[in-house]
Design a protein around this motif. Structure first.
Motif, PDB file in Angstrom:
ATOM      1  N   LEU A 207       0.821  -1.211   0.000  1.00 13.24           N
ATOM      2  CA  LEU A 207       0.000   0.000   0.000  1.00 13.24           C
ATOM      3  C   LEU A 207       0.855   1.262   0.000  1.00 13.24           C
ATOM      4  N   ILE A 208       1.910   1.272   0.818  1.00 10.47           N
ATOM      5  CA  ILE A 208       2.793   2.446   0.906  1.00 10.47           C
ATOM      6  C   ILE A 208       3.582   2.621  -0.389  1.00 10.47           C
ATOM      7  N   SER A 209       3.978   1.525  -1.014  1.00  7.20           N
ATOM      8  CA  SER A 209       4.843   1.589  -2.204  1.00  7.20           C
ATOM      9  C   SER A 209       4.079   1.867  -3.494  1.00  7.20           C
ATOM     10  N   TRP A 210       2.808   1.475  -3.542  1.00  6.99           N
ATOM     11  CA  TRP A 210       2.057   1.522  -4.799  1.00  6.99           C
ATOM     12  C   TRP A 210       2.072   2.892  -5.488  1.00  6.99           C
ATOM     13  N   PRO A 211       1.847   4.018  -4.778  1.00  5.26           N
ATOM     14  CA  PRO A 211       1.829   5.310  -5.482  1.00  5.26           C
ATOM     15  C   PRO A 211       3.169   5.688  -6.118  1.00  5.26           C
ATOM     16  N   PHE A 212       4.267   5.094  -5.650  1.00  2.00           N
ATOM     17  CA  PHE A 212       5.590   5.404  -6.197  1.00  2.00           C
ATOM     18  C   PHE A 212       5.973   4.490  -7.364  1.00  2.00           C
ATOM     19  N   THR A 213       5.296   3.355  -7.487  1.00  2.00           N
ATOM     20  CA  THR A 213       5.764   2.274  -8.354  1.00  2.00           C
ATOM     21  C   THR A 213       5.459   2.542  -9.832  1.00  2.00           C
ATOM     22  N   PRO A 214       6.472   2.503 -10.702  1.00  2.00           N
ATOM     23  CA  PRO A 214       6.211   2.570 -12.142  1.00  2.00           C
ATOM     24  C   PRO A 214       5.293   1.432 -12.576  1.00  2.00           C
ATOM     25  N   ILE A 215       4.495   1.672 -13.611  1.00  2.05           N
ATOM     26  CA  ILE A 215       3.431   0.734 -13.982  1.00  2.05           C
ATOM     27  C   ILE A 215       3.966  -0.638 -14.388  1.00  2.05           C
ATOM     28  N   GLU A 216       5.234  -0.707 -14.802  1.00  3.18           N
ATOM     29  CA  GLU A 216       5.765  -1.990 -15.268  1.00  3.18           C
ATOM     30  C   GLU A 216       6.245  -2.885 -14.116  1.00  3.18           C
ATOM     31  N   TYR A 217       6.180  -2.409 -12.866  1.00  3.25           N
ATOM     32  CA  TYR A 217       6.665  -3.192 -11.724  1.00  3.25           C
ATOM     33  C   TYR A 217       5.522  -3.550 -10.785  1.00  3.25           C
ATOM     34  N   HIS A 218       5.697  -4.655 -10.059  1.00  3.34           N
ATOM     35  CA  HIS A 218       4.842  -4.947  -8.907  1.00  3.34           C
ATOM     36  C   HIS A 218       5.384  -4.132  -7.725  1.00  3.34           C
ATOM     37  N   PRO A 219       4.504  -3.563  -6.886  1.00  2.00           N
ATOM     38  CA  PRO A 219       4.987  -2.725  -5.773  1.00  2.00           C
ATOM     39  C   PRO A 219       6.018  -3.401  -4.874  1.00  2.00           C
ATOM     40  N   LEU A 220       5.858  -4.683  -4.578  1.00  2.00           N
ATOM     41  CA  LEU A 220       6.824  -5.353  -3.695  1.00  2.00           C
ATOM     42  C   LEU A 220       8.178  -5.535  -4.373  1.00  2.00           C
ATOM     43  N   VAL A 221       8.161  -5.845  -5.672  1.00  2.00           N
ATOM     44  CA  VAL A 221       9.422  -5.967  -6.419  1.00  2.00           C
ATOM     45  C   VAL A 221      10.118  -4.613  -6.471  1.00  2.00           C
ATOM     46  N   TRP A 222       9.343  -3.584  -6.767  1.00  2.00           N
ATOM     47  CA  TRP A 222       9.917  -2.224  -6.816  1.00  2.00           C
ATOM     48  C   TRP A 222      10.465  -1.829  -5.452  1.00  2.00           C
ATOM     49  N   PHE A 223       9.740  -2.168  -4.386  1.00  7.03           N
ATOM     50  CA  PHE A 223      10.157  -1.821  -3.028  1.00  7.03           C
ATOM     51  C   PHE A 223      11.508  -2.450  -2.697  1.00  7.03           C
ATOM     52  N   VAL A 224      11.641  -3.744  -2.960  1.00  6.09           N
ATOM     53  CA  VAL A 224      12.903  -4.450  -2.662  1.00  6.09           C
ATOM     54  C   VAL A 224      14.057  -3.834  -3.461  1.00  6.09           C
ATOM     55  N   ASN A 225      13.834  -3.571  -4.743  1.00  4.11           N
ATOM     56  CA  ASN A 225      14.892  -2.982  -5.578  1.00  4.11           C
ATOM     57  C   ASN A 225      15.286  -1.598  -5.097  1.00  4.11           C
ATOM     58  N   THR A 226      14.297  -0.778  -4.772  1.00  2.00           N
ATOM     59  CA  THR A 226      14.572   0.595  -4.342  1.00  2.00           C
ATOM     60  C   THR A 226      15.289   0.620  -3.005  1.00  2.00           C
ATOM     61  N   MET A 227      14.835  -0.193  -2.054  1.00  2.26           N
ATOM     62  CA  MET A 227      15.470  -0.220  -0.736  1.00  2.26           C
ATOM     63  C   MET A 227      16.911  -0.715  -0.832  1.00  2.26           C
ATOM     64  N   SER A 228      17.131  -1.772  -1.610  1.00  2.00           N
ATOM     65  CA  SER A 228      18.467  -2.382  -1.675  1.00  2.00           C
ATOM     66  C   SER A 228      19.449  -1.553  -2.489  1.00  2.00           C
ATOM     67  N   GLN A 229      18.961  -0.834  -3.498  1.00  2.00           N
ATOM     68  CA  GLN A 229      19.859  -0.118  -4.405  1.00  2.00           C
ATOM     69  C   GLN A 229      19.997   1.376  -4.113  1.00  2.00           C
ATOM     70  N   LYS A 230      18.943   2.001  -3.567  1.00  2.00           N
ATOM     71  CA  LYS A 230      18.951   3.458  -3.455  1.00  2.00           C
ATOM     72  C   LYS A 230      18.867   3.995  -2.034  1.00  2.00           C
TER      73      LYS A 230
END
Length: 438
Positions: free
Chosen positions: A245-268
């Motif tokens: 829920l927290i990640s969804w508004p930030f997530t580009p349309i081509e990603y699942h929010p949880l996948v985007w969350f893990v990538n963003t947290m680990s990389q940025k």
């Protein structure tokens, strides 16, 4: 009857006294709130302005921040800055109407609010978090069964505690927010309120991940509480749903929010923005290298990088401390574990900032009323914490004090003191008689 008439009157008096202490804490901080703020607040101002102007989708991925600093904090931090920005804009419009229509309104106040109002508003929730720490200090003392008078004393100390006031009302660092949320999460899990605890600890980590170091204590407490399998499943599903829920508004349309969350947290986010041996923390590495910026990929004897060595040291010590907590589980041992995890991280990890002994202060204060040996450590850590943050960013420059904190010998002595505090806490927790005295 559960309580006698005198007991009820005493509790009512305590609640009234606690309210007065909280109001005192609020008054002190409100007086200091408009005085100044650190550059971190200016960064938060721009994060909030960009979020309000351009929206959240793609915020971390393709939004160009120019020279204002890329966001390196999680999603709740950005929501926070965005909401404060909207509040500022709304109040600015209201004040502007008053300024135009009421001649007696001082226009100079409008000028000040235009330049600094957004930044000052960003500090208000930090002040409220300080009040939560006062409340939590009182109730943790009751859990420790130290009596209402000592609980009130702890609340008063926290209300007037210089490091907390400096970090929230003056600096605007946000450390009080993440600590209040994490400590409230611990309070709730001790009460077996698992969903509330999960919500609070995730909120702390999704605002700023500094207290990821405390996360392992939660499953240990749950195990000691003999949590059932159904509750584990419920907590897991709740955590995943909340992150989504927290990640969804930030997530580009081509990603699942949880996948985007893990990538963003680990990389940025988790790597941080200052890949230095010490980012102004007076710790073990400052004893060796001082505070001059050095990259933490520096190889030692051509065998291992400083960063890798720091992670291995912390991992080993963490495992020892957590094993001790599991074997000698009690509330005082839990508080000692929280202090130890904070001090081990600050002392031995690279990329540490000057404020990161903050999480050790609250549990050490409580432990000072469990056993007298912790009082000197609490006082010493309070002093080294203040010296470290004053060295990096002072308010009210006192030339002699500033020159002292800049002196290399003082930096190394403070670093050595922090190392000694850390080693004492580790040794005490692992000692055979620690369980008797805590």
């Amino acid at each position: 009857m559960l309580y006698s008439k005198s007991d009820v009157l005493l509790m009512d008096h305590d609640r009234f006294s606690l309210k007065k202490i909280i109001l005192l804490a609020l008054a002190v901080r409100l007086i200091l709130l408009p005085v100044t703020y650190h550059g971190d607040i200016t960064v938060n101002y721009w994060w909030g302005r960009f979020a309000a102007d351009f929206g959240l989708r793609g915020y971390y991925d393709w939004l160009n921040f120019g020279g204002y600093g890329l966001p390196d904090q999680p999603m709740l931090n950005i929501y926070y800055c965005q909401i404060i920005r909207h509040i500022f804009v709304a109040t600015h419009q209201a004040l502007w109407w008053i300024n135009v229509n009421i001649p007696l309104f001082p226009s100079s106040l409008m000028t000040w609010y235009d330049q600094h109002g957004n930044q000052i508003l960003l500090k208000v929730p930090m002040v409220l978090a300080d009040l939560a720490l006062v409340y939590l200090g009182y109730h943790f003392m009751l859990l420790l069964k130290k009596g209402r008078k000592l609980a009130m004393l702890v609340a008063l100390i926290i209300a007037l505690f210089p490091p907390f006031i400096y970090n929230s009302a003056i600096w605007g660092s946000g450390d009080s927010i993440i600590n209040a949320l994490a400590l409230a999460a611990i309070f709730f899990i001790l009460k077996k309120r698992y969903l509330w605890s999960t919500l609070l600890i995730l909120s702390s980590l999704l605002y700023k991940p500094s207290l990821l170091i405390w996360l392992p204590v939660f499953p240990l407490i749950a195990l000691k509480n003999q949590i059932g399998k159904l509750r584990v499943i419920a907590v897991t599903l709740f955590a995943l749903s909340y992150i989504t829920l927290i990640s969804w508004p930030f997530t580009p349309i081509e990603y699942h929010p949880l996948v985007w969350f893990v990538n963003t947290m680990s990389q940025k986010i988790l790597p941080g923005c200052m890949h230095q041996i010490t980012a102004n923390a007076m710790n073990f590495w400052a004893i060796i290298f001082g505070l001059n910026p050095r990259p933490d990929d520096l190889m030692l004897f051509g065998l291992i990088s400083v960063r890798t060595l720091s992670l291995l040291i912390c991992l080993g010590l963490f495992l020892l401390i957590l094993k001790n907590l599991y074997q000698k589980y009690s509330l005082p041992t839990l508080l000692l574990t929280l202090a130890n995890l904070a001090m081990i991280s600050f002392t031995f990890l690279t990329r540490m900032h000057e404020r990161y002994t903050f999480p050790a202060l609250f549990p050490l204060l409580l432990l000072s009323f469990v056993h007298h040996r912790f009082r000197k450590l609490f006082i010493a850590l309070t002093i080294t914490h203040l010296i470290n943050i004053y060295h990096w960013w002072y308010w009210l420059k006192i030339p002699l004090l500033y020159e002292l904190t800049e002196a290399d010998i003082v930096i190394r002595l403070v670093s050595l003191t922090n190392l000694a505090i850390c080693l004492f806490l580790i040794n005490y927790q692992l000692s055979a008689d620690a369980n008797k005295n805590t």
